[in-house]
Design an enzyme around this catalytic site. Structure first.
Site, PDB file in Angstrom:
ATOM      1  N   HIS A 198     -13.280   2.299   0.781  1.00  0.00           N
ATOM      2  CA  HIS A 198     -13.334   1.856   1.645  1.00  0.00           C
ATOM      3  C   HIS A 198     -13.730   0.458   1.064  1.00  0.00           C
ATOM      4  O   HIS A 198     -13.830  -0.595   1.791  1.00  0.00           O
ATOM      5  CB  HIS A 198     -13.992   2.052   2.024  1.00  0.00           C
ATOM      6  CG  HIS A 198     -13.308   3.267   3.596  1.00  0.00           C
ATOM      7  ND1 HIS A 198     -13.987   4.216   4.506  1.00  0.00           N
ATOM      8  CD2 HIS A 198     -12.084   3.594   3.983  1.00  0.00           C
ATOM      9  CE1 HIS A 198     -13.498   5.202   4.748  1.00  0.00           C
ATOM     10  NE2 HIS A 198     -11.708   4.954   4.295  1.00  0.00           N
ATOM     11  N   ARG A 229     -12.131  16.002   8.367  1.00  0.00           N
ATOM     12  CA  ARG A 229     -13.383  16.041   7.258  1.00  0.00           C
ATOM     13  C   ARG A 229     -14.614  16.257   7.861  1.00  0.00           C
ATOM     14  O   ARG A 229     -15.073  16.166   8.804  1.00  0.00           O
ATOM     15  CB  ARG A 229     -13.461  14.542   6.669  1.00  0.00           C
ATOM     16  CG  ARG A 229     -12.110  14.292   5.552  1.00  0.00           C
ATOM     17  CD  ARG A 229     -12.231  12.793   4.546  1.00  0.00           C
ATOM     18  NE  ARG A 229     -10.753  11.764   4.875  1.00  0.00           N
ATOM     19  CZ  ARG A 229     -10.664  11.863   4.876  1.00  0.00           C
ATOM     20  NH1 ARG A 229     -11.777  10.603   3.848  1.00  0.00           N
ATOM     21  NH2 ARG A 229      -9.673  10.404   4.572  1.00  0.00           N
ATOM     22  N   ASN A 264       1.082  -1.126  -0.256  1.00  0.00           N
ATOM     23  CA  ASN A 264      -0.077  -0.144   0.059  1.00  0.00           C
ATOM     24  C   ASN A 264       1.244   1.293  -0.137  1.00  0.00           C
ATOM     25  O   ASN A 264       1.257   1.509   1.020  1.00  0.00           O
ATOM     26  CB  ASN A 264      -0.822   0.503   1.905  1.00  0.00           C
ATOM     27  CG  ASN A 264      -2.186   1.136   1.388  1.00  0.00           C
ATOM     28  OD1 ASN A 264      -1.788   1.653   0.620  1.00  0.00           O
ATOM     29  ND2 ASN A 264      -2.468   0.654   2.473  1.00  0.00           N
ATOM     30  N   ARG A 306      -2.884  -1.942  -3.231  1.00  0.00           N
ATOM     31  CA  ARG A 306      -4.205  -0.882  -2.433  1.00  0.00           C
ATOM     32  C   ARG A 306      -4.199   0.163  -3.747  1.00  0.00           C
ATOM     33  O   ARG A 306      -3.149   0.643  -3.770  1.00  0.00           O
ATOM     34  CB  ARG A 306      -4.235  -0.867  -0.928  1.00  0.00           C
ATOM     35  CG  ARG A 306      -5.015  -0.576  -0.674  1.00  0.00           C
ATOM     36  CD  ARG A 306      -5.083   1.330  -0.152  1.00  0.00           C
ATOM     37  NE  ARG A 306      -6.066   1.556   0.503  1.00  0.00           N
ATOM     38  CZ  ARG A 306      -6.854   2.415   1.255  1.00  0.00           C
ATOM     39  NH1 ARG A 306      -5.497   2.884   1.127  1.00  0.00           N
ATOM     40  NH2 ARG A 306      -7.738   3.224   0.904  1.00  0.00           N
ATOM     41  N   GLU A 354      -8.077  -5.536   5.329  1.00  0.00           N
ATOM     42  CA  GLU A 354      -7.805  -5.018   3.587  1.00  0.00           C
ATOM     43  C   GLU A 354      -6.822  -6.108   3.406  1.00  0.00           C
ATOM     44  O   GLU A 354      -7.592  -6.313   2.500  1.00  0.00           O
ATOM     45  CB  GLU A 354      -8.155  -3.730   3.760  1.00  0.00           C
ATOM     46  CG  GLU A 354      -8.991  -2.332   4.281  1.00  0.00           C
ATOM     47  CD  GLU A 354      -9.228  -1.544   4.285  1.00  0.00           C
ATOM     48  OE1 GLU A 354      -8.633  -1.310   5.879  1.00  0.00           O
ATOM     49  OE2 GLU A 354      -9.465  -0.342   3.901  1.00  0.00           O
TER      50      GLU A 354
END
Ligand code: ADP
Length: 402
Positions: free
Chosen positions: A180, A241, A7, A91, A387
């Protein structure tokens, strides 16, 4: 069979090496601060435990070189040659509309990924650099790209379109993509296994609540809607956010403040200075917010209430969209570890058949479990996300051409 999951961020490379016989993690780590004077390399292996060093890594190739050297190390390494790695799974945050499933890397795929740079300028160039670094350091070993957006590509057009003039969809590909996806995919599959029913017969709402958060409605294994949008900014309130706001606020800020004259300044405000951090003025980390609430901080409490309310709103909306739900799944840092957020997000939803067992919800366990009351029509579950494992499985599948 061994699969390396990579990743790459703009200044970091995270990796996990799996032995797929038994799906065991055998080595994992992170090179961070790539490109700065001093980079850091933290890694762990079953053989040697944890090690930390400051290192020199001016670019992704040097960082990947460090990782491969460590994996081959005669004392602490986990492989004796690079050809023990059957495939590398990368990823990738954004696959645009081009990639709706994992793909084996070739020149066309790399060109396709480049076409997605414009809609994911923060992530995809770093992923691209990571792919090239792996190609250089592991020549001949196939790479598979696994996209965060791919799982959401089943959304119907009326769910993914924004009601802007159509030309902006055609020219600029502005639409909802969702993120996601690998996590939502993984936990929905595990939920079906734990419920003992095929995914193809289930309606599931998954809530991935971490620093970034998204809620997804899944029917028969296919995403119907998801809360994140064109970028990971839309949807529920997050660490830094803002989530959903009236877009006219942006025009207002541009008119009212000279510092908001360009997109970068507005993006910084909405992505890095808002959410838990913006309202509390303290931190984007939920653990700090929880401590501040206990100490009587009113703005921390307000922000926490806003975050829980926004999650509840999406759960309720998706319950309606799906016309009911068999399961509601909580995952990621907050979803797995914050009983109070889970409780508040489900409070007052008994009319929808969502009833929590408050005591079970509080148990400080770190495992997959049911936390709904026996009378609850919707099974409420906690499923730790994985993940990396999902990417390893997908890479293995693509390699086997399944
Ligand atoms: P990322 O989206 O970066 O992968 P994570 O999934 O690790 O993030 O989630 C990070 C969030 O989880 C942070 O807000 C952190 O405070 C929160 N978190 C972790 N442990 C706890 C806990 N025990 N209680 C409340 N929040 C927690």
């Amino acid at each position: 069979m061994k699969v390396l999951v990579v990743n790459c961020g703009s200044s970091s490379v995270k990796y996990t090496l799996f032995d797929m016989d038994g799906e065991k993690k055998i080595a994992w780590g992170l090179v961070e601060c790539i490109g700065l004077d001093e980079a850091y390399y933290k890694r762990q292996s079953l053989k040697c435990g944890e090690k930390k060093d400051s290192v020199k890594a001016s670019n992704h190739t040097q960082a990947v070189e460090l990782v491969i050297k460590e994996l081959l190390d005669k004392d602490c390494g986990s492989i004796s040659g690079i050809d023990e790695i059957a495939v590398v799974g990368h990823r990738i945050v954004h696959g645009g509309e081009k990639f709706s499933k994992p793909v084996l890397v070739d020149k066309d795929v790399k060109d396709g990924l480049k076409e997605c740079f414009a809609i994911a300028p923060l992530h995809n160039p770093a992923h691209y650099a990571g792919i090239e670094a792996v190609e250089k350091m592991l020549p001949g070993i196939p790479s598979v790209l696994v996209f965060d957006t791919a799982f959401h590509q089943t959304m119907p057009d009326y769910a993914y379109m924004y009601a802007l003039p159509y030309e902006y969809y055609e020219k600029d590909h502005i639409r909802r993509y969702g993120f996601h996806g690998t996590s939502h995919n993984y936990v929905s599959q595990r939920a079906a296994e734990l419920l003992g029913k095929p995914l193809s017969e289930l309606k599931i709402i998954t809530a991935h609540l971490g620093n970034g958060s998204s809620v997804t409605a899944i029917e028969n294994g296919k995403v119907i809607d998801t809360s994140m949008g064109f970028t990971p900014l839309q949807g529920v309130v997050m660490g830094t956010r803002c989530g959903d706001i009236d877009p006219a606020i942006i025009a207002y800020l541009i008119e009212a403040y000279p510092e908001f004259k360009d997109g970068a300044a507005i993006n910084n405000l909405l992505n890095r200075k808002s959410g838990l951090f913006g309202i509390s003025g303290l931190s984007g980390d939920m653990r700090t917010i929880v401590k501040a609430i206990a100490a009587g901080n009113k703005r921390a409490k307000l922000e926490y209430d806003m975050l829980c309310y926004s999650i509840k709103k999406y759960i309720s909306a998706y319950f309606g969209i799906l016309n009911g739900a068999d399961a509601l799944v909580f995952t990621a840092g907050i979803g797995e570890n914050s009983p109070t957020v889970r409780q508040k997000a489900c409070e007052g939803l008994s009319a929808l058949g969502i009833e929590m067992d408050v005591e079970k919800n509080k148990e400080p366990l770190n495992s997959e479990r049911f936390i709904s009351a026996p009378s609850s029509k919707v099974k409420i579950m906690i499923i730790p996300t994985n993940e990396e494992l999902m990417i390893a499985r997908e890479a293995k599948k693509v390699l086997a051409n399944e």
